[in-house]
Design a protein around this motif. Structure first.
Motif, PDB file in Angstrom:
ATOM      1  N   PRO A  60      35.405  39.214  44.963  1.00 13.86           N
ATOM      2  CA  PRO A  60      34.638  38.006  45.266  1.00 13.86           C
ATOM      3  C   PRO A  60      34.013  37.402  44.002  1.00 13.86           C
ATOM      4  O   PRO A  60      33.678  36.225  43.980  1.00 13.86           O
ATOM      5  CB  PRO A  60      33.554  38.496  46.235  1.00 13.86           C
ATOM      6  CG  PRO A  60      33.492  39.969  46.043  1.00 13.86           C
ATOM      7  CD  PRO A  60      34.834  40.421  45.572  1.00 13.86           C
ATOM      8  N   HIS A  61      33.883  38.184  42.976  1.00 16.32           N
ATOM      9  CA  HIS A  61      33.304  37.657  41.725  1.00 16.32           C
ATOM     10  C   HIS A  61      34.415  37.474  40.703  1.00 16.32           C
ATOM     11  O   HIS A  61      34.398  38.078  39.628  1.00 16.32           O
ATOM     12  CB  HIS A  61      32.244  38.606  41.190  1.00 16.32           C
ATOM     13  CG  HIS A  61      31.263  39.034  42.229  1.00 16.32           C
ATOM     14  ND1 HIS A  61      30.311  38.181  42.744  1.00 16.32           N
ATOM     15  CD2 HIS A  61      31.097  40.216  42.864  1.00 16.32           C
ATOM     16  CE1 HIS A  61      29.602  38.833  43.652  1.00 16.32           C
ATOM     17  NE2 HIS A  61      30.058  40.065  43.745  1.00 16.32           N
ATOM     18  N   LEU A  62      35.396  36.644  41.066  1.00 17.25           N
ATOM     19  CA  LEU A  62      36.594  36.503  40.249  1.00 17.25           C
ATOM     20  C   LEU A  62      36.277  36.029  38.831  1.00 17.25           C
ATOM     21  O   LEU A  62      36.870  36.498  37.864  1.00 17.25           O
ATOM     22  CB  LEU A  62      37.565  35.537  40.930  1.00 17.25           C
ATOM     23  CG  LEU A  62      38.941  35.452  40.274  1.00 17.25           C
ATOM     24  CD1 LEU A  62      39.639  36.805  40.320  1.00 17.25           C
ATOM     25  CD2 LEU A  62      39.796  34.409  40.976  1.00 17.25           C
ATOM     26  N   GLU A  63      35.337  35.095  38.694  1.00 22.25           N
ATOM     27  CA  GLU A  63      35.028  34.558  37.365  1.00 22.25           C
ATOM     28  C   GLU A  63      34.495  35.651  36.443  1.00 22.25           C
ATOM     29  O   GLU A  63      34.878  35.741  35.287  1.00 22.25           O
ATOM     30  CB  GLU A  63      34.029  33.392  37.463  1.00 22.25           C
ATOM     31  CG  GLU A  63      34.675  32.071  37.857  1.00 22.25           C
ATOM     32  CD  GLU A  63      35.954  31.765  37.074  1.00 22.25           C
ATOM     33  OE1 GLU A  63      35.913  31.820  35.822  1.00 22.25           O
ATOM     34  OE2 GLU A  63      37.006  31.482  37.696  1.00 22.25           O
ATOM     35  N   TYR A  65      47.765  45.822  37.582  1.00 24.00           N
ATOM     36  CA  TYR A  65      48.635  44.867  36.888  1.00 24.00           C
ATOM     37  C   TYR A  65      47.798  43.708  36.356  1.00 24.00           C
ATOM     38  O   TYR A  65      48.028  43.227  35.255  1.00 24.00           O
ATOM     39  CB  TYR A  65      49.701  44.309  37.835  1.00 24.00           C
ATOM     40  CG  TYR A  65      50.919  45.197  38.008  1.00 24.00           C
ATOM     41  CD1 TYR A  65      51.453  45.901  36.929  1.00 24.00           C
ATOM     42  CD2 TYR A  65      51.556  45.294  39.239  1.00 24.00           C
ATOM     43  CE1 TYR A  65      52.567  46.699  37.085  1.00 24.00           C
ATOM     44  CE2 TYR A  65      52.682  46.091  39.402  1.00 24.00           C
ATOM     45  CZ  TYR A  65      53.184  46.796  38.324  1.00 24.00           C
ATOM     46  OH  TYR A  65      54.287  47.568  38.468  1.00 24.00           O
ATOM     47  N   TYR A  66      46.826  43.287  37.156  1.00 25.26           N
ATOM     48  CA  TYR A  66      46.042  42.116  36.763  1.00 25.26           C
ATOM     49  C   TYR A  66      45.097  42.430  35.610  1.00 25.26           C
ATOM     50  O   TYR A  66      45.111  41.750  34.585  1.00 25.26           O
ATOM     51  CB  TYR A  66      45.238  41.583  37.951  1.00 25.26           C
ATOM     52  CG  TYR A  66      44.416  40.361  37.597  1.00 25.26           C
ATOM     53  CD1 TYR A  66      45.032  39.135  37.376  1.00 25.26           C
ATOM     54  CD2 TYR A  66      43.035  40.437  37.438  1.00 25.26           C
ATOM     55  CE1 TYR A  66      44.310  38.018  37.025  1.00 25.26           C
ATOM     56  CE2 TYR A  66      42.296  39.322  37.082  1.00 25.26           C
ATOM     57  CZ  TYR A  66      42.938  38.118  36.882  1.00 25.26           C
ATOM     58  OH  TYR A  66      42.214  37.015  36.522  1.00 25.26           O
ATOM     59  N   PHE A  67      44.295  43.468  35.770  1.00 26.76           N
ATOM     60  CA  PHE A  67      43.292  43.745  34.741  1.00 26.76           C
ATOM     61  C   PHE A  67      43.862  44.605  33.622  1.00 26.76           C
ATOM     62  O   PHE A  67      43.902  44.203  32.464  1.00 26.76           O
ATOM     63  CB  PHE A  67      42.057  44.409  35.351  1.00 26.76           C
ATOM     64  CG  PHE A  67      40.849  44.287  34.470  1.00 26.76           C
ATOM     65  CD1 PHE A  67      40.747  45.030  33.303  1.00 26.76           C
ATOM     66  CD2 PHE A  67      39.809  43.413  34.787  1.00 26.76           C
ATOM     67  CE1 PHE A  67      39.653  44.906  32.469  1.00 26.76           C
ATOM     68  CE2 PHE A  67      38.708  43.286  33.948  1.00 26.76           C
ATOM     69  CZ  PHE A  67      38.636  44.045  32.796  1.00 26.76           C
ATOM     70  N   LYS A  68      44.337  45.784  33.968  1.00 26.25           N
ATOM     71  CA  LYS A  68      44.762  46.738  32.942  1.00 26.25           C
ATOM     72  C   LYS A  68      45.916  46.180  32.108  1.00 26.25           C
ATOM     73  O   LYS A  68      45.896  46.247  30.885  1.00 26.25           O
ATOM     74  CB  LYS A  68      45.179  48.056  33.600  1.00 26.25           C
ATOM     75  CG  LYS A  68      45.598  49.110  32.594  1.00 26.25           C
ATOM     76  CD  LYS A  68      46.007  50.404  33.254  1.00 26.25           C
ATOM     77  CE  LYS A  68      47.508  50.429  33.486  1.00 26.25           C
ATOM     78  NZ  LYS A  68      47.984  51.742  33.925  1.00 26.25           N
ATOM     79  N   ASN A  69      46.946  45.636  32.765  1.00 27.51           N
ATOM     80  CA  ASN A  69      48.124  45.164  32.034  1.00 27.51           C
ATOM     81  C   ASN A  69      48.075  43.685  31.671  1.00 27.51           C
ATOM     82  O   ASN A  69      49.008  43.157  31.099  1.00 27.51           O
ATOM     83  CB  ASN A  69      49.399  45.454  32.833  1.00 27.51           C
ATOM     84  CG  ASN A  69      49.613  46.933  33.091  1.00 27.51           C
ATOM     85  OD1 ASN A  69      49.848  47.343  34.221  1.00 27.51           O
ATOM     86  ND2 ASN A  69      49.517  47.745  32.062  1.00 27.51           N
ATOM     87  N   HIS A  70      46.985  43.002  32.076  1.00 27.24           N
ATOM     88  CA  HIS A  70      46.803  41.589  31.723  1.00 27.24           C
ATOM     89  C   HIS A  70      47.931  40.687  32.208  1.00 27.24           C
ATOM     90  O   HIS A  70      48.393  39.790  31.490  1.00 27.24           O
ATOM     91  CB  HIS A  70      46.612  41.445  30.202  1.00 27.24           C
ATOM     92  CG  HIS A  70      45.944  40.169  29.802  1.00 27.24           C
ATOM     93  ND1 HIS A  70      46.614  39.130  29.183  1.00 27.24           N
ATOM     94  CD2 HIS A  70      44.676  39.744  29.932  1.00 27.24           C
ATOM     95  CE1 HIS A  70      45.773  38.145  28.957  1.00 27.24           C
ATOM     96  NE2 HIS A  70      44.591  38.482  29.393  1.00 27.24           N
TER      97      HIS A  70
END
Ligand SMILES: *[C@@H]1O[C@H](CO)[C@@H](O)[C@H](O)[C@H]1NC(C)=O
Ligand SMILES: *[C@@H]1O[C@H](CO)[C@@H](O)[C@H](O)[C@H]1NC(C)=O
Ligand SMILES: *[C@@H]1O[C@H](CO)[C@@H](O)[C@H](O)[C@H]1NC(C)=O
Length: 527
Positions: free
Chosen positions: A111-114, A515-520
């Protein structure tokens, strides 16, 4: 002729101005890693600007874009696109596999995507600082430079010295010949002093060598040494080498000698599988299947070591010669188990098997060892035969496309790159099935992310992209104990049921979050 000379003069002036800007902005001083990073950044920016200057001078000449070629060049940020349309026939997706695309940013479920984006950006920037060095920077050699210098291959150990080979000057006759050398992570000196040459700035980051005799100057240049002062185990220094009106840039790699990890293969002759290979597996509840696997292995390889990682709630003993059974906390998961098992391997190679595989006379490990010994591959997959007779190799190619601020695009496709010469049944790919043999230390280097607890496989190969050289051979075959039967409710035993409840829980989002955070990544496409 005159206009050409005039143009040349203008060019000279432009580069001189640029040069002055470079020299002014670039003031190496305090021995501090942050400083050397900053100075490299500014050199990078100036180099970029100066190459743009050249492009601008061609503006007026007409040209035609070749779409067929530009289409295959990296785009300015990848787009998240799959194949359009879906065939509305039974098994349409099986018969005509489509490329599916999935956006990750919005699906990350936070929910705190930003805030998440901001933290990811910080983590990514710090990764880039750690992983880049001056050796990755684009350097353009200007036309008709009188400077001679090594473009690559100069290396120095951290805090040690080296001669810089290949330096030279080929100027037309003049009153005084001189060159400048500037570094940002080390200092210059001369191993010998040539008569008739003036050397200024010995022992500093900035040295000036001049002489009225060109041959004497060139002789002196053979004795220039570089000493690294700012310690880093693996980076590069960018050397600015100049004479009046001309400037060149080259890098000196600074790194420790890589410490090899060698394994004694034993006396020559046939491959001794017990000495070269350890079989690793992870089990959870399915002791009957595990026992079948062990018995099948023992028919062919009675003395090969088998390492078992077990995170069952009520572990049962698994004993026998050449068996190591490691009990883990309950439900630690799939990749944690792979990590534990691989961490205990003491042989050159590790063979990964699932606990419901069965060895047959087609499971010839010698063949996998042979491929690994005779090629540069780090990992080679085999084939898994289902009870239906269907054989799978699960070969994939993987690529990561530059995508800018929002992240990169991960592309996974069925297929392979090319057949391996001398091994007609083997191909090179980026990912293979979960029956593979690999160099133990390369697998450890990539590691299995223990956060992936349930269904996970390709994630390991995505983490290993660019580190692992992967192949696949379809003539080394292991059998799969009846998976189809086990998956259907009426064919399941009680442990099978408990197992599938655990292994296939409601769809978790952990893969995409990683995939989103760790691997950018911002997007995945696959077929
Ligand atoms: C060489 O070094 C001197 C002194 O730092 C500087 O003034 C000059 O601009 C440099 N020349 C070149 C070509 O880098
Ligand atoms: C080296 O120093 C001399 C004397 O200060 C100067 O004339 C010359 O321009 C310098 N060399 C370079 C390449 O800047
Ligand atoms: C193979 O290796 C094992 C384990 O290192 C050793 O015990 C055995 O004697 C070797 N066999 C042969 C035939 O060299």
């Amino acid at each position: 002729m005159r206009t050409q000379r005039k143009k040349g003069l203008v060019g000279c002036v432009v580069s001189l101005i640029l040069l002055a800007v470079v020299v002014r902005q670039w003031t190496p001083g305090v021995s501090n890693v942050g400083d050397s990073e900053k100075s490299i950044e500014s050199v990078k920016e100036k180099l970029r600007q100066s190459s743009l200057q050249y492009l601008n001078s061609y503006d007026s000449i007409p040209y035609h874009i070749k779409r067929s070629v530009t289409g295959s060049l990296p785009k300015n940020g990848c787009a998240c696109e799959g194949d359009a349309g879906q065939l509305k026939v039974p098994f349409g997706d099986l018969l005509f596999p489509r490329v599916a695309a999935q956006e990750l940013g919005s699906a990350a479920g936070d929910p705190h995507l930003e805030d998440l984006k901001k933290r990811r950006r910080q983590a990514y920037n710090s990764f880039r600082r750690r992983s880049q060095s001056a050796a990755d920077i684009l350097v353009v050699a200007e036309a008709n430079s009188p400077l001679q210098y090594p473009t690559q291959g100069v290396e120095v150990r951290p805090k040690k010295s080296t001669l810089i080979p290949g330096l030279g000057l080929k100027h037309r006759s003049r009153r005084l010949y001189s060159v400048n050398l500037t570094a940002s992570m080390g200092t210059f000196n001369v191993a010998a002093q040539v008569e008739g040459v003036v050397v200024r700035g010995e022992g500093t980051m900035h040295m000036n060598v001049s002489s009225s005799l060109l041959s004497a100057l060139n002789w002196q240049l053979q004795f220039i040494t570089y000493t690294n002062d700012i310690f880093h185990p693996n980076t590069a220094d960018m050397i600015q080498f100049g004479t009046d009106g001309f400037q060149a840039t080259f890098t000196i790699k600074i790194r420790h000698n890589v410490t090899p990890k060698l394994y004694d293969p034993g006396p020559r002759g046939e491959y001794n599988i017990s000495a070269l290979v350890t079989i690793a597996t992870k089990t959870f509840l399915r002791y009957d299947k595990l026992q079948d696997l062990i018995s099948s292995i023992r028919q062919f390889y009675p003395t090969v070591t088998i390492v078992i990682a077990d995170d069952s709630e009520h572990p049962k003993p698994v004993t026998g010669p050449y068996i190591e059974h490691y009990i883990m906390p309950f439900g630690k998961g799939w990749f944690a188990g792979r990590n534990l098992a691989v961490s205990q391997v003491a042989t050159k190679y590790v063979l990964w098997v699932d606990d419901d595989f069965i060895f047959t006379s087609n499971t010839r490990l010698e063949k996998m060892v042979d491929v690994l010994e005779r090629t540069t591959l780090d990992l080679v997959g085999g084939a898994v035969r289902e009870v239906t007779g269907y054989t799978a190799t699960y070969r994939h190619t993987i690529s990561s496309e530059e995508g800018g601020e929002e992240g990169n695009c991960l592309h996974m496709r069925r297929g392979f790159h090319h057949v391996i010469e001398g091994f007609p049944n083997c191909v090179v790919s980026d990912a293979v099935i979960n029956f593979f043999m690999a160099r133990t230390d390369k697998v450890r280097q990539v590691g299995f992310d223990p956060r992936l607890a349930r269904v996970a496989h390709l994630e390991f190969f995505v983490d290993g992209l660019g580190t692992l050289h992967v192949g696949s051979c379809d003539d080394v075959i292991v059998n799969h104990a009846s998976k189809i039967k086990g998956m259907l409710p009426w064919g399941q035993s009680d442990t099978d049921k408990a197992y599938s409840n655990f292994r296939y829980p409601e769809k978790s989002n952990i893969q995409n979050t990683l995939y989103y955070f760790k691997n950018h990544f911002k997007c995945i496409t696959s077929n």
